[in-house]
Scaffold this motif. Structure first.
Motif, PDB file in Angstrom:
ATOM      1  N   PHE A 279       0.835  -1.203   0.000  1.00  0.00           N
ATOM      2  CA  PHE A 279       0.000   0.000   0.000  1.00  0.00           C
ATOM      3  C   PHE A 279       0.872   1.257   0.000  1.00  0.00           C
ATOM      4  CE2 PHE A 279      -2.570   3.371   1.820  1.00  0.00           C
ATOM      5  CZ  PHE A 279      -3.781   3.219   1.145  1.00  0.00           C
ATOM      6  N   ALA A 280       1.884   1.294   0.872  1.00  0.00           N
ATOM      7  CA  ALA A 280       2.771   2.460   0.914  1.00  0.00           C
ATOM      8  C   ALA A 280       3.546   2.612  -0.397  1.00  0.00           C
ATOM      9  CB  ALA A 280       3.735   2.327   2.090  1.00  0.00           C
ATOM     10  N   TYR A 281       3.910   1.490  -0.992  1.00  0.00           N
ATOM     11  CA  TYR A 281       4.595   1.484  -2.286  1.00  0.00           C
ATOM     12  C   TYR A 281       3.742   2.192  -3.341  1.00  0.00           C
ATOM     13  CZ  TYR A 281       7.102  -0.837  -6.209  1.00  0.00           C
ATOM     14  OH  TYR A 281       7.812  -1.118  -7.338  1.00  0.00           O
ATOM     15  N   GLY A 282       2.449   1.867  -3.359  1.00  0.00           N
ATOM     16  CA  GLY A 282       1.555   2.527  -4.301  1.00  0.00           C
ATOM     17  C   GLY A 282       1.426   4.012  -4.044  1.00  0.00           C
ATOM     18  N   VAL A 283       1.373   4.401  -2.755  1.00  0.00           N
ATOM     19  CA  VAL A 283       1.241   5.822  -2.407  1.00  0.00           C
ATOM     20  C   VAL A 283       2.434   6.627  -2.921  1.00  0.00           C
ATOM     21  CG1 VAL A 283       1.207   7.466  -0.489  1.00  0.00           C
ATOM     22  CG2 VAL A 283      -0.227   5.415  -0.396  1.00  0.00           C
ATOM     23  N   VAL A 284       3.645   6.122  -2.698  1.00  0.00           N
ATOM     24  CA  VAL A 284       4.822   6.906  -3.098  1.00  0.00           C
ATOM     25  C   VAL A 284       5.028   6.890  -4.610  1.00  0.00           C
ATOM     26  CG1 VAL A 284       6.017   6.822  -0.890  1.00  0.00           C
ATOM     27  CG2 VAL A 284       6.336   4.947  -2.506  1.00  0.00           C
ATOM     28  N   ILE A 285       4.516   5.865  -5.303  1.00  0.00           N
ATOM     29  CA  ILE A 285       4.563   5.898  -6.772  1.00  0.00           C
ATOM     30  C   ILE A 285       3.746   7.078  -7.283  1.00  0.00           C
ATOM     31  CG2 ILE A 285       3.731   4.726  -8.860  1.00  0.00           C
ATOM     32  CD1 ILE A 285       4.561   2.088  -7.540  1.00  0.00           C
ATOM     33  N   VAL A 286       2.552   7.264  -6.738  1.00  0.00           N
ATOM     34  CA  VAL A 286       1.731   8.416  -7.125  1.00  0.00           C
ATOM     35  C   VAL A 286       2.432   9.714  -6.741  1.00  0.00           C
ATOM     36  CG1 VAL A 286      -0.486   9.569  -6.808  1.00  0.00           C
ATOM     37  CG2 VAL A 286      -0.396   7.074  -6.934  1.00  0.00           C
ATOM     38  N   ALA A 287       3.095   9.728  -5.580  1.00  0.00           N
ATOM     39  CA  ALA A 287       3.773  10.936  -5.109  1.00  0.00           C
ATOM     40  C   ALA A 287       4.878  11.377  -6.061  1.00  0.00           C
ATOM     41  CB  ALA A 287       4.338  10.708  -3.706  1.00  0.00           C
ATOM     42  N   VAL A 288       5.533  10.419  -6.718  1.00  0.00           N
ATOM     43  CA  VAL A 288       6.601  10.775  -7.658  1.00  0.00           C
ATOM     44  C   VAL A 288       6.085  11.728  -8.730  1.00  0.00           C
ATOM     45  CG1 VAL A 288       8.138   9.867  -9.464  1.00  0.00           C
ATOM     46  CG2 VAL A 288       7.932   8.670  -7.277  1.00  0.00           C
TER      47      VAL A 288
END
Length: 397
Positions: A279-288
């Motif tokens: 879940f956190a992995y997905g969040v930071v992908i969007v953050a990029v």
């Protein structure tokens, strides 16, 4: 050095070289396709990367079957590396060629290269001294190859768009020659065919959970290999060298943190690292995609690598936890087959999304899919044999 250690190091070197050579090309894909007379757009980059992975997927089982039938792997490892090196060298030397010819050459390059990579892994499985130790050597080689290839490849592009191809050709040729000196011990390690993996999945449907996470994780890796490169160069005006450093901000923590996070999952169980990490992995992908500067993008990419390292080893360990002892090799092979398909889908699907709907939508789709998967499969994760998995290492402390 003892013969077994030398063999382990040599086989790990083959694994490292193939991954290192592959990721050398990623930072400058736009410049590379332009050097063949093509427009440096997402469409050309998509099929340039996808053609090689199509060769990976279709020929991994072929090399395994050939080596099983012959009762030896050394010659096939050498043939795969030398063939791959020859094709990389051909690409480094040829002038502008038709697009279909380029894709055909890339396909055959992938078909040869996967022979060296997959059979080196299989030969490591054949070695004595502990499968954990042998697979640990493979894991370190994979991590270092992916972690170092992109940043160094970016610097090589400053010498010219074909420089990484030439370096890759020389490295693969050297690996092929050294592979002829490998010793091998007949064993049970072998390549897994896709149908065998599907049969195992049907018999043990709980494996669908880590398989789904493995597919999604490799999807995002393929996404960054193509869409990330074009996005960073378009958004921040970076050259291949700067792009390689940004990719390295992802790959290096992803490589270096997998071992300690894998140990952590042995102690606290798989569910937390897989679900929360994904879940956190997905969040930071969007953050990029919303970072305003290249420096902040590098920080976000480092977080992507860290959270990816949290969930990746736990996901693979979950495969081994859930598979019966006599089917772990096949189950792990199936996981890798799905992972390769995920990477290919990330390249093709990510490229199509970015080309048609823009980078913001593409990043949102890639990261959002990872978050939704973590939420959707959390009940299934909790229904697994959590007690056995969570206490996996406690009896061995």
């Amino acid at each position: 050095m003892q013969p077994q250690r030398r063999d382990r190091a040599a086989l790990a070197g083959v694994v490292f070289a193939v991954l290192f050579a592959q990721t050398l090309l990623y930072p400058g894909v736009p410049q590379l396709v332009a050097s063949f007379g093509l427009r440096p757009n997402l469409d050309a980059g998509t099929w340039f990367l996808a053609a090689e992975f199509a060769g990976f997927i279709l020929f991994a089982g072929v090399w395994g079957a050939l080596s099983d039938a012959a009762g030896t792997r050394r010659g096939f490892i050498a043939a795969g590396a030398l063939g791959g090196g020859l094709i990389y060298g051909l690409l480094a030397a040829v002038p502008e060629i038709p697009f279909w010819s380029l894709l055909l050459v890339r396909f055959f390059g992938g078909a040869f290269t996967i022979g060296a990579f997959s059979l080196a892994i299989a030969t490591l499985m054949d070695l004595g001294g502990g499968n954990g130790r042998n697979m640990g050597a493979a894991g370190i080689a994979i991590g270092l190859g992916t972690g170092l290839g992109a940043p160094l490849g970016g610097q090589l592009y400053r010498l010219g768009p074909r420089a990484p191809l030439a370096a890759t050709a020389l490295l693969m040729a050297l690996v092929g020659l050294l592979a002829l000196r490998l010793r091998e011990t007949p064993g049970t390690g072998r390549e897994t065919h896709a149908l065998e993996a599907l049969t195992t999945l049907r018999a043990h449907p709980s494996l669908a959970v880590p398989y789904a996470f493995g597919f999604a994780d490799r999807f995002t890796a393929g996404f960054f290999a193509l869409v990330g490169v074009f996005y960073f160069q378009t958004r921040f005006g970076l050259d291949a060298g700067g792009t390689g450093l940004l990719l390295g901000a992802f790959f290096l923590p992803f490589a270096l943190l997998q071992y300690p996070f894998g140990v952590l999952s042995d102690r606290i169980g798989r569910v937390g690292p897989v679900a929360l990490g994904s879940f956190a992995y997905g969040v930071v992908i969007v953050a990029v995609s919303v970072t305003p500067t290249a420096l902040l993008a590098a920080v976000a990419m480092a977080l992507v690598g860290a959270f990816g390292a949290l969930c990746a080893p736990a996901t693979l360990a979950l495969v081994n936890d859930l598979a019966p002892a006599d089917a772990r090799g096949t189950a792990t092979g199936g996981f890798n087959v799905l992972g390769s398909l995920g990477f290919l889908t990330g390249v093709v699907g990510g490229g199509l999304l970015a080309d048609r709907f823009g980078y913001g939508t593409a990043f949102l789709a890639a990261g959002g899919a990872e978050m939704l998967l973590a939420l959707a499969l959390l009940p299934a994760l909790l229904r697994l044999d959590v007690e056995r998995v969570a206490t996996f290492a406690k009896g061995n402390d």
